[in-house]
Design a protein around this motif. Sequence first.
Motif, short mmCIF file in Angstrom:
data_model
loop_
_atom_site.label_atom_id
_atom_site.label_comp_id
_atom_site.label_asym_id
_atom_site.label_seq_id
_atom_site.Cartn_x
_atom_site.Cartn_y
_atom_site.Cartn_z
N GLY A 94 -29.96 -44.33 -24.35
CA GLY A 94 -30.24 -44.36 -22.91
C GLY A 94 -29.98 -43.02 -22.26
N MET A 95 -30.65 -41.99 -22.75
CA MET A 95 -30.42 -40.64 -22.24
C MET A 95 -31.32 -40.35 -21.03
SD MET A 95 -29.55 -38.52 -25.69
CE MET A 95 -30.86 -39.10 -26.75
N LEU A 96 -31.16 -41.20 -20.02
CA LEU A 96 -31.89 -41.10 -18.76
C LEU A 96 -30.88 -41.30 -17.63
CD1 LEU A 96 -34.70 -43.60 -19.74
CD2 LEU A 96 -34.97 -41.13 -19.59
N GLU A 97 -31.14 -40.72 -16.48
CA GLU A 97 -30.24 -40.90 -15.35
C GLU A 97 -30.11 -42.38 -14.99
OE1 GLU A 97 -29.49 -39.18 -10.83
OE2 GLU A 97 -31.39 -38.76 -11.83
N GLY A 98 -28.90 -42.78 -14.64
CA GLY A 98 -28.67 -44.16 -14.25
C GLY A 98 -27.50 -44.80 -14.95
#
Length: 136
Positions: A94-98
């Motif tokens: 989950g290497m996404l902002e959030g």
Amino acid sequence: MQTKPYLTLEDIKKIAAGAEAEALRNNWAVSFAIVDDGGHLLWFQRLDGAAATSSYIAPAKARTAALGRRESKIYEDVINNGRVSFLSAPELEGMLEGGVPVIVDGHTIGAVGVSGVKSNEDAQVARAGIAALLNG
């Protein structure tokens, strides 16, 4: 031997209520996940209208933030700045902002991951949940 704080069920419910309230206040259909410091799922909630894929992305963002002990956006920035080999890092999906870690007394005790709206809005919901615990 050192001791450290940990998330209780009561803590998790406070985080979930804060995250849900922020999402509903903004009419955002999101999913959110709360994990412990090892990335293990403690709570998951998918609000009405949230995309099915958000049920996979939110826990992945939370796990990444917990294991890395930093916001998942940092990894997104590293990759976007050209270090694409970081995509092969083990256990980090989950290497996404959030994804935002929950930090108490200098210890990462868990994380919140949110998916369903713009990335900065996902992070806003996660931070609101954490604020409900720490300030509430």
